[in-house]
Design an enzyme around this catalytic site. Structure first.
Site, PDB file in Angstrom:
ATOM      1  N   HIS A   1     -19.657  -5.919  24.291  1.00 19.24           N
ATOM      2  CA  HIS A   1     -19.767  -7.044  25.221  1.00 19.24           C
ATOM      3  C   HIS A   1     -21.215  -7.215  25.644  1.00 19.24           C
ATOM      4  CE1 HIS A   1     -19.268  -3.614  27.943  1.00 19.24           C
ATOM      5  NE2 HIS A   1     -19.602  -4.361  28.988  1.00 19.24           N
TER       6      HIS A   1
ATOM      7  N   HIS B   1     -12.836  -7.472  31.745  1.00 21.83           N
ATOM      8  CA  HIS B   1     -14.123  -7.092  32.323  1.00 21.83           C
ATOM      9  C   HIS B   1     -15.130  -8.211  32.063  1.00 21.83           C
ATOM     10  CE1 HIS B   1     -17.307  -4.376  33.602  1.00 21.83           C
ATOM     11  NE2 HIS B   1     -17.939  -4.530  32.444  1.00 21.83           N
TER      12      HIS B   1
ATOM     13  N   ASP C   1     -15.749  -0.966  28.295  1.00 21.63           N
ATOM     14  CA  ASP C   1     -15.405  -1.160  29.704  1.00 21.63           C
ATOM     15  C   ASP C   1     -14.070  -1.885  29.878  1.00 21.63           C
ATOM     16  OD1 ASP C   1     -17.862  -0.023  29.933  1.00 21.63           O
ATOM     17  OD2 ASP C   1     -18.817  -1.701  30.962  1.00 21.63           O
TER      18      ASP C   1
ATOM     19  N   ASP D   1     -26.309  -3.050  30.036  1.00 23.24           N
ATOM     20  CA  ASP D   1     -26.204  -1.607  29.814  1.00 23.24           C
ATOM     21  C   ASP D   1     -25.467  -1.260  28.528  1.00 23.24           C
ATOM     22  OD1 ASP D   1     -23.804  -2.513  30.988  1.00 23.24           O
ATOM     23  OD2 ASP D   1     -23.349  -0.543  31.811  1.00 23.24           O
ATOM     24  N   HIS D   2     -25.128  -2.270  27.728  1.00 22.91           N
ATOM     25  CA  HIS D   2     -24.529  -2.035  26.409  1.00 22.91           C
ATOM     26  C   HIS D   2     -25.361  -2.619  25.272  1.00 22.91           C
ATOM     27  CE1 HIS D   2     -20.608  -0.386  27.852  1.00 22.91           C
ATOM     28  NE2 HIS D   2     -21.047  -0.972  28.952  1.00 22.91           N
TER      29      HIS D   2
ATOM     30  N   HIS E   1     -18.315   4.824  29.942  1.00 25.27           N
ATOM     31  CA  HIS E   1     -19.004   5.378  31.113  1.00 25.27           C
ATOM     32  C   HIS E   1     -18.373   6.693  31.553  1.00 25.27           C
ATOM     33  CE1 HIS E   1     -21.523   1.858  32.211  1.00 25.27           C
ATOM     34  NE2 HIS E   1     -20.537   1.166  31.663  1.00 25.27           N
TER      35      HIS E   1
ATOM     36  N   HIS F   1     -23.016  -7.213  28.499  1.00 25.05           N
ATOM     37  CA  HIS F   1     -23.725  -6.618  29.633  1.00 25.05           C
ATOM     38  C   HIS F   1     -24.934  -5.804  29.170  1.00 25.05           C
ATOM     39  CE1 HIS F   1     -20.108  -6.957  32.608  1.00 25.05           C
ATOM     40  NE2 HIS F   1     -20.795  -8.082  32.504  1.00 25.05           N
TER      41      HIS F   1
END
Length: 256
Positions: free
Chosen positions: A56, A115, A134, A60-61, A172, A58
């Site tokens: 996805h 998410h 996530d 942090d990915h 995570h 975001h």
């Protein structure tokens, strides 16, 4: 064909996953939180990096992708066709329900929106592995930033339909906090109490609690158990439908 899967901690609490096929020497990566630890993990093993599969959009990915492209020219990046405008440049766009090959392994694409809309999971049946980022997480699920409760519940049910021995690689290290919350929902769940104790012991030793098995999640993860009568009784929601129960659990976790 043997497939090695390596969990690589990144950033503060992210995980990324390297998949290496021993027969062909090919290596893929699920998500790219940051480049440096991934480059180092590959260097230590003498592995190349051929592909990255993004779950996805975001940051942090995906924020490690530029550094990985610099380190591994010719890297092929895969992600959701429906979300291509929000993702880094893709070399291969995929659709839920489709599949693609990796070193002789079939990689199946699953829509796990909730998410985010357009969030994908990648399932490798012959390796008994699903990379869920996530969506389904160890003892939890992602916050509903873009989808609603019904969307996420339907996504979790798709994942719950996989074989129980599927290993769930989520994005995570949230498991200890998730366990503490889960015990407020089902304090009488013996499997949950046992798992919570094991999670606390693992974290005290500095060990990751990801991955987990789907069977474990079904037995202990409250977000997968919203359809069960014992869960509805625990919440005094015996007459509520599954989505309403899931929404209540998610709302309680958001306030926890």
């Amino acid at each position: 064909m043997p497939l090695q899967i390596v969990t690589v901690p990144c950033r503060t609490d992210n995980y990324a996953f390297l998949l290496h096929d021993d027969d062909t020497g090919a290596t893929a990566l699920v998500d790219a939180p940051e480049a440096a630890p991934l480059v180092e993990a590959l260097r230590q093993r003498g592995w190349p990096l051929d592909e990255v599969w993004i779950t996805h959009h975001h940051g942090d990915h995906v924020e490690g992708l530029p550094g990985l492209r610099d380190a591994f020219p010719g890297l092929r990046v895969t992600g959701a066709a429906s979300d291509a405008k929000r993702l880094p440049p893709l070399d291969r766009q995929v659709e839920p329900g489709g599949s693609f090959p990796f070193a002789g392994h079939d990689v199946r694409v699953i829509d796990v929106s909730g998410h985010t809309i357009g969030h994908l999971a990648y399932h490798l049946p012959d390796a008994r592995a699903a990379f869920t980022a996530d969506s389904l997480m160890a003892l939890g699920c992602g916050r509903l930033f873009e989808g609603d409760a019904a969307t996420m519940w339907n996504s979790l049910r798709r994942l719950a339909a996989l074989p129980d021995d599927t290993v769930i690689y989520s994005g995570h290290e949230y498991t200890a906090a998730n366990a503490r919350f889960a015990l407020t929902i089902e304090p009488g769940n013996d499997a949950l109490r046992d798992r919570a104790a094991r999670v606390e012991a693992a974290r005290a030793r500095g060990e990751p609690t990801v991955p987990s098995t789907l069977a474990e999640e079904k037995a202990t993860n409250p977000f997968l158990r919203a359809h069960l009568l014992e869960m509805k009784r625990s919440l005094d929601m015996q007459r509520s439908d599954d989505v309403a129960v899931f929404a209540e659990i998610r709302a309680r976790k958001d306030r926890f």
